[in-house]
Design a protein around this motif. Structure first.
Motif, PDB file in Angstrom:
ATOM      1  N   LEU A 171       7.712  -7.215   9.358  1.00 14.05           N
ATOM      2  CA  LEU A 171       6.793  -6.822  10.414  1.00 14.05           C
ATOM      3  C   LEU A 171       7.054  -5.390  10.854  1.00 14.05           C
ATOM      4  O   LEU A 171       6.112  -4.632  11.122  1.00 14.05           O
ATOM      5  N   LEU A 202       8.085  -3.090   8.837  1.00 22.00           N
ATOM      6  CA  LEU A 202       7.522  -2.266   7.766  1.00 22.00           C
ATOM      7  C   LEU A 202       6.032  -2.094   7.993  1.00 22.00           C
ATOM      8  O   LEU A 202       5.473  -1.010   7.819  1.00 22.00           O
ATOM      9  N   ALA A 203       5.369  -3.213   8.431  1.00 23.27           N
ATOM     10  CA  ALA A 203       3.918  -3.154   8.543  1.00 23.27           C
ATOM     11  C   ALA A 203       3.474  -2.394   9.773  1.00 23.27           C
ATOM     12  O   ALA A 203       2.457  -1.709   9.739  1.00 23.27           O
ATOM     13  N   PHE A 204       4.185  -2.460  10.887  1.00 24.17           N
ATOM     14  CA  PHE A 204       3.653  -1.934  12.131  1.00 24.17           C
ATOM     15  C   PHE A 204       4.437  -0.756  12.678  1.00 24.17           C
ATOM     16  O   PHE A 204       4.507  -0.562  13.878  1.00 24.17           O
ATOM     17  N   ARG A 262       5.160   3.131  13.691  1.00 22.18           N
ATOM     18  CA  ARG A 262       4.203   4.016  14.348  1.00 22.18           C
ATOM     19  C   ARG A 262       4.245   5.428  13.831  1.00 22.18           C
ATOM     20  O   ARG A 262       3.241   5.998  13.432  1.00 22.18           O
ATOM     21  N   LEU A 268      -1.173  12.379   7.069  1.00 22.68           N
ATOM     22  CA  LEU A 268      -1.229  12.193   5.623  1.00 22.68           C
ATOM     23  C   LEU A 268      -2.659  12.326   5.112  1.00 22.68           C
ATOM     24  O   LEU A 268      -2.894  12.751   4.001  1.00 22.68           O
ATOM     25  N   ASN A 269      -3.636  11.932   5.929  1.00 19.83           N
ATOM     26  CA  ASN A 269      -5.013  12.085   5.471  1.00 19.83           C
ATOM     27  C   ASN A 269      -5.782  13.008   6.399  1.00 19.83           C
ATOM     28  O   ASN A 269      -6.968  12.849   6.622  1.00 19.83           O
ATOM     29  N   GLN A 316      -8.372  15.471   4.619  1.00 22.51           N
ATOM     30  CA  GLN A 316      -9.226  14.892   3.600  1.00 22.51           C
ATOM     31  C   GLN A 316     -10.679  14.907   4.050  1.00 22.51           C
ATOM     32  O   GLN A 316     -10.967  14.708   5.206  1.00 22.51           O
TER      33      GLN A 316
END
Lengths: 606, 98
Positions: B17, B19-21, B23, B93-94, B97
């Protein structure tokens, strides 16, 4: 009268007289050879060789003489034995007659050379090697003669060894002959291992011989007799002096391959595959050589291709299972081909070294004897009725038409026969007729008996030889006697067609049309593109492949393609493709990952 | 033993969790990945003790070797993206773009 004794003694006498210019200087210190004495030796030897020939015709006798045995190992003895049958006894006088005329001509032709005695000695050694080949009864002696004629051919083609093309041509002759020698050695090895002898008469003729030694023999004949595939050395061998071309590359050496097939005919006659190979290869070589001869401009090259074409015809005759007819063609061909070469030598020297047909013309009034004999030779080559070539060529074509054989081979041979007439007539017309194209001051002189006597002697031979030989030697196989009129006159009809074609084409030269290049002309003039293809392309490809495998393959493959650089290029390609798809929303990706895992876990709980 | 199972199940779930959330930084995600690997290592080491099958004692060592490679690859990606983007913060990171 003890005929075998007289036969043996006279044959031994012939060989002894022939080798005297080599043996006598070893025995006495004051003896000096000269070209005239060597010529007289060959003339005496010719007279002596007539005795065994007449004896064998009179009494229908064959003889094998056994002089000495080399006890090689216990089970395998190599005897030094000579076979005097109709082939060798008939060939001796013919070869000696032709060599006598050529040596007499060479006295005049090579008069301004520094080493004329050495030249005549080389020709004599060549003749002795050839006669050893003819008279040999086992493959060992035949191989000695075979290699001997190969070596002398190398030395004589490169006689003017300061010239680069002559050296290249001599080397080419040796290399192509070597490829043929592989076949001969293969056959000898097979014979030694399965029949335990190299004697030709001990080979059984009723069994089926396997294909391997026969293919070896055919390869040997292909190399020595310049059949298609191993043929380029024969036109290149015209770099040698004209007496060399007349002796080696028209009458004597190039028929050694065919003679080998005649001698070993009893092995070939039962194997249909070998006979068909001979037939098709002979047909292909005769047509190819005749096509190449149509557009050549050098007079010696035309005669060389004519020789190559006639050799193909002899191979076709072997393929028809008729060795005696092939030998008849060898005998008659020797006369008119040697004469054609001697006439061309006389013309070349008279025009101060000019060999190009386009710079000769109108020579009939300037060189009457030479050009008359040139015409006789060309007519004999074409197969004019009742000259020498007719007796052998017409018989071959009749037998071709009446045999059960490959139609393609028959068609090719007929087309080649008409081409023979075409190029012979082209050569005769361009040399002798019409306005002359020679330079103004030329040393034209044929008043020397050293020129006219050999040529007229050979002309007499070209007229009479066919009649004489066929009258005295009965055929061993029955020739076809009854055939329709069209089949009987096929040879004459297609020869006449070739003559008409040549006359029509020569009319074009009067009308000042500019010569255009087309595909057929280029093909014929560059000898079928065979020389550049085989000599340049195959060797560059082979060397390139060798370099690639030996040095480039390891470095290139392991370091570049499979190792680190290959991996890098692979990954680079993949990421370049997928870079536009990535959007970079990391948090969204990871959040959706967690949500889906949670959903799956909740759904699988029951 | 059930207490042991509960402890590393919950350690694994909390790390995933995390890893997923996460910030801010990419490196905190990589740190959670390392803790997942750690909990799996302990679980794999428990297995031969419980089933008395000593031949599978090799397994945690193998997993450790592969996790080291994976950590190295992750850090290389981190360094590469930081060099191009300036920092390892996730929201840029984006950013550029279209």
């Amino acid at each position: 009268m003890d005929f075998p004794l007289i036969l043996n003694i006279s044959m031994f006498l012939t060989l002894l007289i022939l080798s005297s210019p080599i043996l006598l200087p070893l025995l006495s210190k004051n003896y000096q050879n000269s070209p005239t004495t060597i010529m007289r030796t060959v003339k005496t030897s010719f007279m002596a060789s007539l005795i065994p020939m007449i004896l064998s015709i009179y009494s229908n006798m064959e003889n094998t003489t056994f002089y000495w045995e080399w006890k090689f190992i216990t089970n395998f003895k190599i005897p030094f034995s000579l076979k005097m049958d109709q082939y060798s006894l008939m060939f001796f006088p013919i070869a000696l007659f032709v060599t006598w005329s050529i040596l007499q001509f060479a006295v005049w032709y090579m008069a301004s050379e520094p080493y004329t005695t050495k030249f005549s000695l080389f020709l004599l050694i060549f003749l002795i090697a050839m006669l050893i080949l003819i008279i040999a009864n086992n493959m060992f002696l035949l191989f000695i003669g075979w290699e001997g004629v190969g070596i002398m051919s190398f030395l004589l083609i490169g006689w003017w060894h300061g010239r680069a093309e002559a050296n290249t041509a001599a080397l080419q002759a040796v290399l192509y002959n070597r490829i043929g020698d592989i076949g001969l050695i293969l056959c000898m090895a097979w014979l030694a291992s399965s029949m335990n002898t190299w004697e030709i008469q001990q080979h059984s003729s009723t069994n089926q011989t396997p294909l391997l030694p026969l293919m070896g023999l055919i390869l040997a004949a292909t190399g020595k007799s310049a059949q298609f595939g191993l043929h380029p050395w024969l036109p290149a061998a015209m770099e040698g002096p004209t007496p060399v071309s007349a002796l080696l590359h028209s009458s004597t050496m190039v028929v050694a391959g065919i003679f080998l097939l005649i001698r070993t005919h009893h092995m070939l006659c039962n194997n249909q595959i070998a006979l068909t190979t001979c037939l098709c290869m002979g047909a292909l070589s005769t047509l190819f050589a005749a096509t190449c001869a149509l557009t050549q401009n050098d007079i010696k090259k035309i005669i060389a291709f004519s020789t190559s074409s006639q050799l193909g015809l002899m191979m076709v005759t072997i393929g028809l299972n008729l060795p005696q007819l092939a030998f008849l063609h060898i005998s008659t061909h020797a006369f008119f081909k040697a004469m054609l070469f001697l006439c061309s030598g006389s013309i070349i020297h008279s025009l101060n070294g000019e060999q190009d047909l386009r710079k000769m013309g109108g020579l009939q009034k300037l060189l009457p004897t030479t050009t008359s004999c040139l015409t006789i030779g060309n007519l004999a080559l074409m197969g004019t009725p009742f000259l020498a070539g007719f007796y052998s060529k017409d018989l071959i074509i009749e037998n071709l038409n009446m045999s059960y054989l490959n139609t393609w081979a028959l068609l090719l041979t007929l087309i080649a026969t008409s081409f023979t007439a075409t190029y012979s007539l082209r050569m005769a017309l361009l040399v002798q007729t019409n306005y002359t194209r020679i330079p103004s001051i030329t040393p034209i002189n044929e008043n020397n008996p050293a020129i006219t006597n050999p040529i007229t002697r050979l002309a007499l031979g070209s007229i009479m030889a066919g009649l004489l030989i066929t009258s005295y030697i009965p055929p061993t196989k029955t020739p076809p006697m009854t055939m329709p009129l069209a089949t009987k006159t096929t040879a004459i009809i297609i020869t006449t067609l070739g003559i008409i074609l040549a006359l029509e084409l020569s009319k074009l030269t009067h009308t000042l049309t500019t010569p255009k290049q087309n595909v057929a002309l280029n093909f014929s003039n560059t000898l079928g593109y065979f020389n550049p293809l085989m000599h340049r392309l195959s060797s560059t490809k082979l060397l390139n492949n060798g370099q690639n495998i030996a040095s480039h393959l390891i470095d290139l493959s392991w370091y570049k393609k499979m190792g680190p650089e290959g991996l890098a290029t692979l990954q680079l390609k993949a990421s370049k493709i997928s870079t536009t798809l990535h959007t970079g929303l990391i948090k969204t990706y990871l959040g959706s990952f967690a949500l889906s895992i949670l959903t799956i876990i909740l759904f699988t709980q029951n | 033993m059930t207490f042991l199972h509960l402890s590393f199940y919950s350690a694994f779930t909390l790390s995933s969790l995390g890893l997923a959330f996460h910030r801010m930084h990419l490196i905190s995600a990589l740190l959670c990945l390392e803790s997942m690997m750690l909990s799996m290592y302990i679980a794999l080491s428990m297995w031969p003790i419980q089933t008395q099958m000593t031949s599978s004692t090799l397994m945690p060592i193998l997993m450790l070797a592969f996790s080291a490679c994976e950590a190295g690859a992750g850090l290389a990606i981190l360094v590469a993206s930081t060099r191009t983007h300036g920092s390892d913060q996730l929201h840029n990171l984006n950013l550029l773009q279209c």
